[in-house]
Design a protein around this motif. Structure first.
Motif, mmCIF file in Angstrom:
data_model
loop_
_atom_site.group_PDB
_atom_site.id
_atom_site.type_symbol
_atom_site.label_atom_id
_atom_site.label_comp_id
_atom_site.label_asym_id
_atom_site.label_seq_id
_atom_site.Cartn_x
_atom_site.Cartn_y
_atom_site.Cartn_z
ATOM 1 N N LEU A 168 -10.766 -28.793 -28.833
ATOM 2 C CA LEU A 168 -11.950 -27.988 -28.544
ATOM 3 C C LEU A 168 -12.105 -26.954 -29.658
ATOM 4 O O LEU A 168 -11.308 -26.021 -29.761
ATOM 5 C CB LEU A 168 -11.813 -27.281 -27.197
ATOM 6 N N ASP A 169 -13.113 -27.136 -30.496
ATOM 7 C CA ASP A 169 -13.317 -26.251 -31.634
ATOM 8 C C ASP A 169 -14.368 -25.204 -31.282
ATOM 9 O O ASP A 169 -15.555 -25.503 -31.197
ATOM 10 C CB ASP A 169 -13.763 -27.077 -32.846
ATOM 11 N N GLU A 170 -13.918 -23.969 -31.047
ATOM 12 C CA GLU A 170 -14.795 -22.861 -30.670
ATOM 13 C C GLU A 170 -15.714 -23.269 -29.513
ATOM 14 O O GLU A 170 -16.947 -23.200 -29.623
ATOM 15 C CB GLU A 170 -15.636 -22.410 -31.876
ATOM 16 N N PRO A 171 -15.160 -23.667 -28.364
ATOM 17 C CA PRO A 171 -15.986 -24.259 -27.301
ATOM 18 C C PRO A 171 -16.935 -23.295 -26.609
ATOM 19 O O PRO A 171 -17.893 -23.739 -25.971
ATOM 20 C CB PRO A 171 -14.950 -24.792 -26.315
ATOM 21 N N THR A 172 -16.713 -21.984 -26.709
ATOM 22 C CA THR A 172 -17.565 -21.051 -25.965
ATOM 23 C C THR A 172 -18.421 -20.164 -26.861
ATOM 24 O O THR A 172 -19.048 -19.224 -26.375
ATOM 25 C CB THR A 172 -16.712 -20.148 -25.051
ATOM 26 N N THR A 173 -18.456 -20.448 -28.157
ATOM 27 C CA THR A 173 -19.288 -19.649 -29.062
ATOM 28 C C THR A 173 -20.751 -19.737 -28.647
ATOM 29 O O THR A 173 -21.293 -20.824 -28.446
ATOM 30 C CB THR A 173 -19.127 -20.139 -30.504
ATOM 31 N N GLY A 174 -21.385 -18.589 -28.507
ATOM 32 C CA GLY A 174 -22.792 -18.550 -28.158
ATOM 33 C C GLY A 174 -23.090 -18.604 -26.675
ATOM 34 O O GLY A 174 -24.256 -18.491 -26.282
ATOM 35 N N GLU A 178 -20.995 -15.598 -18.101
ATOM 36 C CA GLU A 178 -20.824 -16.462 -16.929
ATOM 37 C C GLU A 178 -20.499 -17.899 -17.350
ATOM 38 O O GLU A 178 -19.595 -18.536 -16.789
ATOM 39 C CB GLU A 178 -22.093 -16.450 -16.081
ATOM 40 N N SER A 179 -21.214 -18.408 -18.351
ATOM 41 C CA SER A 179 -20.959 -19.765 -18.835
ATOM 42 C C SER A 179 -19.584 -19.850 -19.492
ATOM 43 O O SER A 179 -18.891 -20.863 -19.376
ATOM 44 C CB SER A 179 -22.039 -20.183 -19.828
ATOM 45 N N ARG A 180 -19.194 -18.784 -20.195
ATOM 46 C CA ARG A 180 -17.875 -18.784 -20.822
ATOM 47 C C ARG A 180 -16.780 -18.837 -19.766
ATOM 48 O O ARG A 180 -15.805 -19.589 -19.904
ATOM 49 C CB ARG A 180 -17.722 -17.533 -21.684
ATOM 50 N N ALA A 181 -16.917 -18.082 -18.682
ATOM 51 C CA ALA A 181 -15.934 -18.100 -17.609
ATOM 52 C C ALA A 181 -15.859 -19.486 -16.965
ATOM 53 O O ALA A 181 -14.772 -19.963 -16.619
ATOM 54 C CB ALA A 181 -16.275 -17.043 -16.563
ATOM 55 N N VAL A 199 -5.950 -28.553 -27.481
ATOM 56 C CA VAL A 199 -5.846 -27.700 -28.662
ATOM 57 C C VAL A 199 -7.161 -26.940 -28.779
ATOM 58 O O VAL A 199 -8.224 -27.531 -28.976
ATOM 59 C CB VAL A 199 -5.581 -28.516 -29.936
ATOM 60 N N LEU A 200 -7.074 -25.636 -28.652
ATOM 61 C CA LEU A 200 -8.246 -24.765 -28.585
ATOM 62 C C LEU A 200 -8.293 -23.872 -29.808
ATOM 63 O O LEU A 200 -7.368 -23.095 -30.052
ATOM 64 C CB LEU A 200 -8.160 -23.919 -27.314
ATOM 65 N N THR A 201 -9.341 -23.977 -30.617
ATOM 66 C CA THR A 201 -9.518 -23.032 -31.706
ATOM 67 C C THR A 201 -10.536 -21.982 -31.275
ATOM 68 O O THR A 201 -11.555 -22.312 -30.676
ATOM 69 C CB THR A 201 -10.017 -23.718 -33.000
ATOM 70 N N THR A 202 -10.239 -20.735 -31.560
ATOM 71 C CA THR A 202 -11.118 -19.659 -31.111
ATOM 72 C C THR A 202 -10.905 -18.412 -31.958
ATOM 73 O O THR A 202 -9.838 -18.232 -32.563
ATOM 74 C CB THR A 202 -10.873 -19.329 -29.630
#
Length: 355
Positions: A168-174, A178-181, A199-202
């Motif tokens: 998951l490459d920057e899965p919550t950018t933008g 609420e959507s991030r949670a 594997v989470l990049t952030t």
């Protein structure tokens, strides 16, 4: 005693990009070593341009390393890229689903591209829509879904073939809070219920702190420090004192504060007309009681003062010498992570071919 082999192993991974026109090459990775245990959420944390996405691109066979080796599920990413792709799912920073197709059609298409039959593809799509809370969106064009729903659909599409490792490459950018949670909850569910290695990049400190069982902080293509968030924060004794500054003179601030007792790891950061004093302290009350009068006596304008328990930003500050938010541009700031410019060696047939 039976030991489960790691899901990912990388040794001295390096990536250099040519920039052309007489400019020096860009060193996106500089000998990175990485071991990711199976069935865990592993975070790659760093400021923009640190080399996180370059690492992900190599591990997912979308790019070849200039030097070093990497294996996913025991398969070499250069020698056996097809074998690696069969084991992984990948969610890039950008949207991957067709906005003109419905949510269900996108998942069926993803499954068919992975070799599943028409019947099995439809069955798998329906199951994933239910698991990700997208039942009501099944027949709606993706272009009309909210950002959070589209991002969940991207993750679902990467899981159609039941991979053992999900990138998951920057899965919550933008995404909104609420959507991030909601995305965080999905990532945790996947790891817990499916024994999936994630594997989470952030570059979000809170995201890494909340989700990662283990993490590595990367800066300028190198490892800064690695371990669990709790273990890394426990290496820092005392609390963090932070004082907001107005029109700060860094030298004047240091001269006023450094002689005080109980002040360690003092850093003065300046960002335009404002800045901050950051330091490690044992006795927070005593430190504030001495720092504030010292700043006042020196004629230094300041704002809010706060004390907090150690954070991942403090870990970064301790090992790098500046806070995470104030990380300077790196030498891969031309964004090779996103655009994938010409490499210093001929591209392999697998370059950019991962499904």
């Amino acid at each position: 005693m039976i030991t489960t082999p790691p899901a990912i192993e990388a040794e001295r991974l390096a990536k250099t990009y040519r920039t052309g026109r007489g400019r020096p090459p860009v060193h996106a990775l500089r000998g990175l070593d990485l071991v990711v245990p199976a069935g865990r959420v592993y975070g790659l944390l760093g400021p923009n341009g640190a080399g996180k996405s370059t690492t992900t691109k190599i591990l997912t066979t979308l790019s070849t390393p200039t030097s070093g080796t990497a294996r996913v599920g025991g398969r070499d990413v250069v020698a056996d890229p097809a074998g690696v792709r069969a084991l992984i799912g990948y969610v890039s920073q950008g949207a991957s689903c067709d906005p003109l197709l419905t949510a269900e059609e996108n998942l069926v298409l993803a499954a068919r591209l992975r070799g599943m039959s028409s019947v099995d593809s439809r069955d798998r799509a329906r199951r994933l829509l239910a698991e990700f809370g997208l039942d009501d969106a099944a027949s709606r064009p993706v272009g009309k879904l909210s950002g959070g729903m589209r991002r969940r659909l991207d993750v679902a599409a990467a899981l159609t073939h039941r991979p053992s490792v999900l990138f998951l490459d920057e899965p919550t950018t933008g995404l909104d809070p609420e959507s991030r949670a909601a995305m965080w909850a999905e990532i945790r569910r996947l790891s817990a219920e499916d024994a999936l290695t994630v594997v989470l990049t952030t570059h979000y400190l809170e995201e890494a702190d909340r989700l990662a069982d283990e993490l590595m902080i990367i800066d300028r293509g190198r490892e800064v420090v690695s371990g669990s968030a709790a273990a890394l924060k426990s290496t820092l004794n005392g609390d963090t004192l932070r004082v907001e500054l107005f029109e700060p003179d860094a030298d004047a601030v240091r001269a006023a504060v450094e002689p005080l007792r109980g002040i360690r790891g003092l850093v003065v950061e300046v960002a335009g007309p404002t800045g901050a004093l950051v330091a490690r302290v044992e006795d927070a009350s005593a430190a504030i009681g001495s720092v504030i009068p010292a700043l006042t006596s020196a004629g230094i304008a300041f704002g809010a003062a706060s004390v907090s328990a150690p954070t991942l930003d403090d870990v970064y500050l301790h090992y790098v010498g500046h806070t995470f938010a104030a990380a300077p541009p790196t030498d891969d700031s031309a964004d090779p992570d996103a655009s994938g410019p010409e490499t210093s060696e001929p591209a392999s047939p697998s370059e950019g071919a991962a499904a």
